[in-house]
Design a protein around this motif. Structure first.
Motif, short mmCIF file in Angstrom:
data_model
loop_
_atom_site.label_atom_id
_atom_site.label_comp_id
_atom_site.label_asym_id
_atom_site.label_seq_id
_atom_site.Cartn_x
_atom_site.Cartn_y
_atom_site.Cartn_z
N ASP A 158 0.83 -1.20 0.00
CA ASP A 158 0.00 0.00 0.00
C ASP A 158 0.86 1.25 0.00
N ALA A 159 1.93 1.25 0.78
CA ALA A 159 2.84 2.39 0.81
C ALA A 159 3.45 2.63 -0.56
N GLU A 160 3.89 1.57 -1.21
CA GLU A 160 4.48 1.71 -2.53
C GLU A 160 3.47 2.23 -3.54
N ASN A 161 2.24 1.75 -3.47
CA ASN A 161 1.21 2.22 -4.40
C ASN A 161 0.91 3.70 -4.21
N ARG A 162 0.83 4.13 -2.96
CA ARG A 162 0.57 5.56 -2.69
C ARG A 162 1.72 6.42 -3.20
N MET A 163 2.93 5.95 -3.01
CA MET A 163 4.09 6.70 -3.51
C MET A 163 4.09 6.80 -5.02
N ILE A 164 3.81 5.68 -5.69
CA ILE A 164 3.78 5.67 -7.16
C ILE A 164 2.70 6.60 -7.68
N ALA A 189 7.86 10.57 2.38
CA ALA A 189 7.04 10.79 3.58
C ALA A 189 5.72 10.02 3.50
N VAL A 190 5.10 10.01 2.32
CA VAL A 190 3.86 9.25 2.14
C VAL A 190 4.13 7.76 2.39
N GLY A 191 5.22 7.26 1.84
CA GLY A 191 5.56 5.86 2.04
C GLY A 191 5.89 5.52 3.48
N ARG A 192 6.53 6.45 4.16
CA ARG A 192 6.88 6.22 5.57
C ARG A 192 5.63 6.09 6.43
N VAL A 193 4.66 6.99 6.21
CA VAL A 193 3.42 6.96 6.99
C VAL A 193 2.63 5.70 6.67
N ASP A 216 3.77 15.52 5.99
CA ASP A 216 4.59 16.71 6.19
C ASP A 216 5.21 16.71 7.58
N GLN A 217 4.44 16.33 8.59
CA GLN A 217 4.95 16.27 9.96
C GLN A 217 6.05 15.23 10.08
N VAL A 218 5.82 14.05 9.51
CA VAL A 218 6.83 12.99 9.55
C VAL A 218 8.10 13.43 8.85
N LEU A 219 7.96 14.09 7.70
CA LEU A 219 9.13 14.53 6.94
C LEU A 219 9.96 15.53 7.73
N ARG A 220 9.30 16.48 8.35
CA ARG A 220 10.03 17.48 9.14
C ARG A 220 10.77 16.82 10.31
N GLU A 221 10.14 15.88 10.96
CA GLU A 221 10.78 15.19 12.09
C GLU A 221 11.98 14.38 11.63
#
Length: 259
Positions: A158-164, A189-193, A216-221
């Motif tokens: 799911d993470a990979e699909n959202r990133m793609i 960041a999308v994939g991380r979440v 965005d929050q995850v990326l900043r952290e």
């Protein structure tokens, strides 16, 4: 010791669940084709994640560090042996992944008496023109897929699909290096979440999704606490090596937006 078909299927299912759970919190790797060459991007807190394999090949992976190192060393050994015995032009990502690494991973995954590889890897090859760039995403079970303009590996399907989906929706951003890095960070960041919230093939419930931090929050952290790593395989360079890691000053204009 012999196994019935039922025992073997149960063993494979158990191994798959174990590997997927271990991959779930892995830091994604994003690959992008840009006019200058091929970019691989990730964020790490300890070990490097992006490595040169051969003159036109680069690699990034997630999983157990020991398994990543084994795959990296196997790739380097094959590439240099192939280049010496045949020709550097014969060293391609397709031969490396399809003929060497994929069969080894498939064999290890299907053998219930050996430890499986906790690994997903992204291999990229830079071409003479952007349309000849190639990306190969290789899974722990030996299955792989080939793409031209971009590719990713992350902690869940799911993470990979959202990133793609994000990368596919932003073709213009891949025409400029700075914009491509920004797009790669957003996809990361999308994939991380998404990777943290579900394992492979599972869907989250609404309550779990509501508790997730924003990309965005995850990326900043992660930028504040980790290291952004961007490797570039340059298409046209006078240097002997086409690969280099971008310097801090080259990443600064993008990273300051998240600090």
């Amino acid at each position: 010791m012999s196994l019935t078909p039922y025992d073997w299927n149960q063993s494979i299912q158990t191994r798959m669940e174990y590997i997927e759970e271990r991959l779930r919190d892995g830091s994604p790797v994003v690959g992008l084709s840009i006019p200058e060459g091929v970019l691989l991007l990730s964020i790490h807190r300890a070990q490097r994640k992006i490595y040169e394999i051969y003159d036109r090949l680069v690699f990034g992976g997630i999983g157990n560090q020991s398994d990543i190192e084994m795959m990296r060393n196997a790739a380097i050994d094959f590439a240099h042996r192939e280049g010496f015995q045949r020709s550097p032009d014969d060293v391609t990502a397709q031969r490396l992944v399809g003929s060497v690494l994929s069969p080894s991973l498939k064999k290890a995954f299907g053998d219930p008496f050996t430890a499986p590889f906790v690994f997903r890897g992204l291999f990229a090859e830079v071409g003479a023109q952007a349309e000849h760039d190639a990306f190969y995403a290789l899974g722990f079970d030996g299955e792989f897929k080939n793409d031209t303009h971009y590719s990713v590996v992350a902690g869940s399907v799911d993470a990979e699909n959202r990133m793609i989906d994000l990368l596919h929706a932003s073709p213009d951003a891949r025409e400029d290096r700075t914009a491509a890095i920004r797009l790669g960070l957003e996809a990361w960041a999308v994939g991380r979440v998404q990777g943290r919230r579900v394992g492979f093939g599972r869907l989250p419930d609404d309550e779990e999704a509501a508790d997730l931090p924003s990309p965005d929050q995850v990326l900043r952290e992660e930028i504040a606490e980790g290291t952004v790593e961007v490797g570039l395989l340059e298409r046209n360079t006078p240097r002997e090596s086409k690969f280099r890691l971008l310097r801090a000053e080259e990443l600064g204009p993008v990273l300051k937006e998240y600090r």
